[in-house]
Design a protein around this motif. Structure first.
Motif, PDB file in Angstrom:
ATOM      1  N   ILE A 105       0.840  -1.200   0.000  1.00 60.18           N
ATOM      2  CA  ILE A 105       0.000   0.000   0.000  1.00 60.18           C
ATOM      3  C   ILE A 105       0.873   1.247   0.000  1.00 60.18           C
ATOM      4  CG2 ILE A 105      -1.694   1.340   1.326  1.00 60.18           C
ATOM      5  CD1 ILE A 105      -2.726  -1.346   2.434  1.00 60.18           C
ATOM      6  N   VAL A 106       0.496   2.204  -0.830  1.00 62.00           N
ATOM      7  CA  VAL A 106       1.208   3.485  -0.894  1.00 62.00           C
ATOM      8  C   VAL A 106       0.285   4.583  -0.373  1.00 62.00           C
ATOM      9  CG1 VAL A 106       2.345   5.171  -2.373  1.00 62.00           C
ATOM     10  CG2 VAL A 106       2.555   2.730  -2.889  1.00 62.00           C
ATOM     11  N   GLN A 107       0.776   5.354   0.582  1.00 63.24           N
ATOM     12  CA  GLN A 107       0.017   6.467   1.143  1.00 63.24           C
ATOM     13  C   GLN A 107       0.640   7.785   0.711  1.00 63.24           C
ATOM     14  OE1 GLN A 107       0.021   6.618   5.425  1.00 63.24           O
ATOM     15  NE2 GLN A 107      -1.660   8.089   5.538  1.00 63.24           N
ATOM     16  N   LEU A 108      -0.184   8.676   0.196  1.00 64.22           N
ATOM     17  CA  LEU A 108       0.271  10.012  -0.188  1.00 64.22           C
ATOM     18  C   LEU A 108      -0.098  10.964   0.942  1.00 64.22           C
ATOM     19  CD1 LEU A 108      -0.990   9.975  -3.898  1.00 64.22           C
ATOM     20  CD2 LEU A 108       1.250   9.270  -3.026  1.00 64.22           C
ATOM     21  N   ALA A 109       0.892  11.319   1.760  1.00 65.71           N
ATOM     22  CA  ALA A 109       0.657  12.158   2.931  1.00 65.71           C
ATOM     23  C   ALA A 109       0.953  13.609   2.585  1.00 65.71           C
ATOM     24  CB  ALA A 109       1.536  11.701   4.089  1.00 65.71           C
ATOM     25  N   SER A 110      -0.107  14.422   2.491  1.00 64.72           N
ATOM     26  CA  SER A 110       0.077  15.812   2.071  1.00 64.72           C
ATOM     27  C   SER A 110      -0.290  16.791   3.179  1.00 64.72           C
ATOM     28  CB  SER A 110      -0.750  16.104   0.817  1.00 64.72           C
ATOM     29  OG  SER A 110      -2.118  16.199   1.133  1.00 64.72           O
ATOM     30  N   TYR A 111       0.341  17.964   3.121  1.00 62.20           N
ATOM     31  CA  TYR A 111       0.060  19.035   4.072  1.00 62.20           C
ATOM     32  C   TYR A 111       0.592  20.334   3.477  1.00 62.20           C
ATOM     33  CZ  TYR A 111       5.017  18.872   5.281  1.00 62.20           C
ATOM     34  OH  TYR A 111       6.379  18.921   5.215  1.00 62.20           O
ATOM     35  N   GLY A 112       0.263  21.450   4.078  1.00 59.64           N
ATOM     36  CA  GLY A 112       0.811  22.739   3.648  1.00 59.64           C
ATOM     37  C   GLY A 112       0.113  23.333   2.447  1.00 59.64           C
ATOM     38  N   ASN A 113       0.883  24.021   1.601  1.00 58.40           N
ATOM     39  CA  ASN A 113       0.352  24.754   0.443  1.00 58.40           C
ATOM     40  C   ASN A 113      -0.566  23.881  -0.391  1.00 58.40           C
ATOM     41  OD1 ASN A 113       0.646  25.496  -2.601  1.00 58.40           O
ATOM     42  ND2 ASN A 113       1.170  27.378  -1.482  1.00 58.40           N
ATOM     43  N   LEU A 114      -1.817  24.331  -0.545  1.00 58.85           N
ATOM     44  CA  LEU A 114      -2.847  23.505  -1.195  1.00 58.85           C
ATOM     45  C   LEU A 114      -2.509  23.180  -2.643  1.00 58.85           C
ATOM     46  CD1 LEU A 114      -5.660  22.180  -1.078  1.00 58.85           C
ATOM     47  CD2 LEU A 114      -6.622  24.388  -1.780  1.00 58.85           C
ATOM     48  N   THR A 115      -2.098  24.194  -3.403  1.00 58.46           N
ATOM     49  CA  THR A 115      -1.833  23.991  -4.829  1.00 58.46           C
ATOM     50  C   THR A 115      -0.695  23.006  -5.052  1.00 58.46           C
ATOM     51  OG1 THR A 115      -2.595  26.237  -5.336  1.00 58.46           O
ATOM     52  CG2 THR A 115      -1.252  25.127  -7.004  1.00 58.46           C
ATOM     53  N   MET A 116       0.404  23.213  -4.346  1.00 64.71           N
ATOM     54  CA  MET A 116       1.581  22.381  -4.554  1.00 64.71           C
ATOM     55  C   MET A 116       1.393  20.965  -4.027  1.00 64.71           C
ATOM     56  SD  MET A 116       3.674  23.894  -6.398  1.00 64.71           S
ATOM     57  CE  MET A 116       4.904  22.595  -6.278  1.00 64.71           C
ATOM     58  N   ARG A 117       0.723  20.817  -2.914  1.00 62.38           N
ATOM     59  CA  ARG A 117       0.544  19.468  -2.372  1.00 62.38           C
ATOM     60  C   ARG A 117      -0.370  18.641  -3.274  1.00 62.38           C
ATOM     61  NH1 ARG A 117      -3.207  21.151   2.796  1.00 62.38           N
ATOM     62  NH2 ARG A 117      -5.211  20.372   2.024  1.00 62.38           N
ATOM     63  N   LYS A 118      -1.367  19.306  -3.864  1.00 60.62           N
ATOM     64  CA  LYS A 118      -2.260  18.615  -4.800  1.00 60.62           C
ATOM     65  C   LYS A 118      -1.496  18.192  -6.056  1.00 60.62           C
ATOM     66  CE  LYS A 118      -6.377  18.881  -2.798  1.00 60.62           C
ATOM     67  NZ  LYS A 118      -7.153  17.662  -2.465  1.00 60.62           N
ATOM     68  N   ALA A 119      -0.686  19.109  -6.579  1.00 58.73           N
ATOM     69  CA  ALA A 119       0.068  18.826  -7.800  1.00 58.73           C
ATOM     70  C   ALA A 119       1.066  17.697  -7.573  1.00 58.73           C
ATOM     71  CB  ALA A 119       0.788  20.095  -8.270  1.00 58.73           C
ATOM     72  N   ARG A 120       1.758  17.731  -6.441  1.00 59.96           N
ATOM     73  CA  ARG A 120       2.781  16.715  -6.187  1.00 59.96           C
ATOM     74  C   ARG A 120       2.152  15.371  -5.821  1.00 59.96           C
ATOM     75  NH1 ARG A 120       7.385  20.825  -3.859  1.00 59.96           N
ATOM     76  NH2 ARG A 120       8.544  20.854  -5.829  1.00 59.96           N
ATOM     77  N   ALA A 121       1.017  15.407  -5.202  1.00 61.87           N
ATOM     78  CA  ALA A 121       0.313  14.152  -4.913  1.00 61.87           C
ATOM     79  C   ALA A 121      -0.156  13.496  -6.203  1.00 61.87           C
ATOM     80  CB  ALA A 121      -0.866  14.416  -3.983  1.00 61.87           C
ATOM     81  N   ALA A 122      -0.637  14.318  -7.136  1.00 67.06           N
ATOM     82  CA  ALA A 122      -1.084  13.788  -8.433  1.00 67.06           C
ATOM     83  C   ALA A 122       0.091  13.187  -9.197  1.00 67.06           C
ATOM     84  CB  ALA A 122      -1.748  14.892  -9.255  1.00 67.06           C
ATOM     85  N   PHE A 123       1.236  13.876  -9.149  1.00 70.07           N
ATOM     86  CA  PHE A 123       2.425  13.360  -9.829  1.00 70.07           C
ATOM     87  C   PHE A 123       2.871  12.046  -9.191  1.00 70.07           C
ATOM     88  CE2 PHE A 123       6.997  12.795 -10.086  1.00 70.07           C
ATOM     89  CZ  PHE A 123       7.237  12.931 -11.447  1.00 70.07           C
ATOM     90  N   ALA A 124       2.926  12.000  -7.871  1.00 71.95           N
ATOM     91  CA  ALA A 124       3.370  10.797  -7.170  1.00 71.95           C
ATOM     92  C   ALA A 124       2.425   9.629  -7.418  1.00 71.95           C
ATOM     93  CB  ALA A 124       3.472  11.089  -5.668  1.00 71.95           C
ATOM     94  N   TYR A 125       1.140   9.924  -7.470  1.00 75.13           N
ATOM     95  CA  TYR A 125       0.130   8.888  -7.736  1.00 75.13           C
ATOM     96  C   TYR A 125       0.388   8.244  -9.095  1.00 75.13           C
ATOM     97  CZ  TYR A 125      -4.599   6.867  -8.152  1.00 75.13           C
ATOM     98  OH  TYR A 125      -5.672   6.009  -8.292  1.00 75.13           O
ATOM     99  N   ASP A 126       0.672   9.071 -10.079  1.00 79.04           N
ATOM    100  CA  ASP A 126       0.942   8.587 -11.432  1.00 79.04           C
ATOM    101  C   ASP A 126       2.268   7.833 -11.480  1.00 79.04           C
ATOM    102  OD1 ASP A 126       0.525   8.358 -14.238  1.00 79.04           O
ATOM    103  OD2 ASP A 126       1.860  10.055 -14.568  1.00 79.04           O
TER     104      ASP A 126
END
Length: 599
Positions: free
Chosen positions: A469-490
């Protein structure tokens, strides 16, 4: 006022190249023009992003004619006359107008072709034994009819894939030319170039090596007393179609142009040949296999616009099983739709005069001619294959292509980008270790290395009954955390792990504690550069104080990488990360952790 003869858009002032460049330079905001906008193809050709009337473009001659009667082929394995005939009649009923019979055993011609109108349907044959007796029966059966198609004895294909040239097939080919004299539209000599592109070659190499093999074979047949005119009138070329749409269009046009140049060296001004284009093995995948339909469609479009005479489109599932009735029907429908509904083949040479395609064509022709001349000056096709020069040149390009795929700079949907995380893949379909024989060419998928990496995951799941299982743990700046989570997911999805959707936390401390305690095997930190500067070290220390086994990654490119690594970070994922290297490292640690839990 009479506007009938008024030039379109004449009311607008023309824009010079200098003006375009000024605007582009401003929009780039200091970024390098060549790096950002000029496409550097692996043929060694750089393609500009725009063209104006000021550009001087060389328009190639003798690029072929857009086929008004495109042959839409289906390949059929003829294990016996009755089954081969039934499959052929079914294909014809479904709109196929060309059949390629792969003759696995000796099959009576009359059984195989009964009920097929040879005046309307093109029939071709891949023959591996009893070539002369079969052809004699075919000629007798087709007497008085307009027999169209070709015979493929695997002469060049067999040599480049086994390393052994079958000299006896030269005699067979010479006899075939004589036997089929009464049928000018039936080609007795097939020269294949598909093995080059499917082994990782670029378009320039495919053209040069194919033409060089033509010269080699022409000399061989001339020694057998076959006139050069008869040789060129009996030629069918099988060429593969790659994914680089415009370059592939240019490749076929350049091939026709250079074929005319080669013929001129033999004092031939007029001859009749055919080109059969086949969708490539290299570009196909077994993960998210339906994407192969899109690849086949763009490849088919490129071949038609490049003036191919015939088209063989593989079923989208051919790489991992025997094609079904459905997948075969869909493959045949691609060409039918392009021809009948999209009007491909209805307009004569629609790409002629296009600045971009004309430049692509002329530059490919120029490069291919230079490589062709170099091969001929160095002893010709046979010498260069025997001393492995051709294989080494292809290997260099193949390694470059595979590196771009591994770095995700060349996207393959469903393979290294946008993986289908809902898909389950049979582990036995995925490739194992890849071994290359430097002495021969081995047609293969470009995705084999990534498939082998995915196989490791599937074998791990089979042995532990746990999908990591892979967990994407995000926090902080909304725009950047969303973008980096999407990249990591892919990025991480390519591994075959169970990647959960982004999970947002109030701050780094909460994110570290909760992700360390979760049931995940891999955690990826997702936030902004500023947040990383302020809290990444604390996140890692808090996380590692609770859990030392999990793989901990960070999405981004932090400057203090050494400090983060010393604190317990396992690695990063970003645009420059090699997907194979990164995922192999992750797999090893996850595998070690899961195995230790079993004990």
């Amino acid at each position: 006022m009479d506007n009938k003869n008024k030039q379109l858009f004449s009311e607008f002032p023309s824009v010079s190249t200098e003006q375009w460049m000024e605007r582009v330079t401003a929009d780039l905001k200091g970024a390098d023009f060549d790096r950002k906008l000029v496409w550097k193809n692996l043929t060694g050709i750089n393609f500009q992003p725009c063209y104006t009337i000021e550009n001087s473009i060389t328009q190639l001659k003798n690029t072929g004619e857009n086929s008004q009667s495109l042959v839409n082929y289906r390949s059929i394995a003829a294990c016996c006359g009755k089954s081969g005939n039934e499959l052929a009649l079914k294909a014809i009923e479904e709109g196929i107008n060309g059949i390629i019979f792969e003759m696995i055993t000796t099959v009576p011609v009359e059984e195989l072709l009964i009920g097929i109108d040879l005046n309307e349907i093109t029939v071709s044959f891949k023959l591996f034994n009893n070539v002369i007796p079969f052809t004699k029966d075919l000629v007798a059966f087709a007497k008085g009819k307009n027999l169209k198609g070709y015979i493929d004895t695997n002469l060049i294909s067999g040599y480049v894939t086994t390393g052994t040239f079958n000299e006896s097939l030269v005699d067979v080919t010479a006899e075939l030319v004589k036997l089929t004299t009464a049928f000018p539209n039936f080609k007795a000599i097939t020269i294949s170039g598909t093995e080059y592109l499917n082994s990782g070659a670029n378009q320039v190499q495919e053209i040069a090596y194919t033409l060089s093999s033509l010269v080699f074979l022409t000399e061989k047949l001339s020694e057998k007393g076959i006139p050069v005119q008869d040789i060129f009138n009996n030629l069918n070329f099988n060429l593969a179609i790659g994914l680089e749409y415009f370059v592939e269009i240019g490749k076929f046009r350049a091939f026709n142009n250079l074929l005319t140049e080669v013929a001129a060296k033999y004092q031939l001004a007029d001859f009749s040949n055919t080109i059969t284009a086949k969708t490539s093995i290299w570009s196909k995948s077994i993960t998210d296999a339906e994407t192969n339909l899109l690849r086949c469609t763009t490849e088919a479009m490129a071949a038609i616009l490049g003036n191919a005479d015939g088209l063989l489109i593989d079923a989208y599932d051919k790489e991992f099983k025997s094609p079904s009735d459905f997948s075969s029907r869909i493959a045949g429908n691609i060409a039918t739709i392009l021809r009948e509904e999209s009007y491909f083949g209805k307009v004569s040479n629609p790409v002629d005069g296009s600045y971009y395609i004309e430049e692509v064509s002329s530059k490919i022709a120029e490069k291919a001619l230079a490589l062709f001349k170099a091969i001929e000056a160095d002893g010709g096709f046979y010498t260069n294959f025997e001393n492995e020069t051709i294989q080494q040149q292809i290997a260099e390009i193949r390694l470059q292509k595979l590196k771009l795929i591994s770095q995700r700079r060349t996207p393959l949907v469903g393979v290294n980008k946008y993986p289908n995380l809902m898909e389950t893949v049979d582990v036995n379909l995925l490739s194992k270790e890849i071994t290359d024989n430097s002495k021969v060419l081995t047609p293969r998928r470009a995705s084999l290395e990534i498939e082998a990496m995915r196989r490791v995951t599937e074998e791990l799941v089979a042995s532990t009954n746990v999908r990591p299982i892979v967990q994407l743990a995000s926090y902080g700046n909304l725009t950047m955390r969303k973008a980096r989570a999407a990249f990591a997911y892919d990025f991480i999805g390519v591994s075959g792990f169970d990647v959960h959707q982004e999970e947002s936390f109030a701050n780094a401390e909460v994110a570290a504690k909760e992700s360390a305690k979760s049931d995940s095997n891999v955690v990826i930190i997702c936030s902004s550069d500023q947040d990383y500067d302020e809290t990444a070290i604390d996140f890692i220390k808090i996380f590692r104080a609770i859990n030392t086994d999990k793989v901990l990654l960070l999405a981004g490119a932090p400057k203090n990488m050494d400090e983060l690594t010393n604190a317990g970070l396992d690695g990063v994922v970003n645009m420059k990360t090699d997907v194979l290297v990164a995922l192999a490292s992750i797999q090893k640690k996850v595998q070690k952790t899961l195995k230790s839990l079993e004990v």
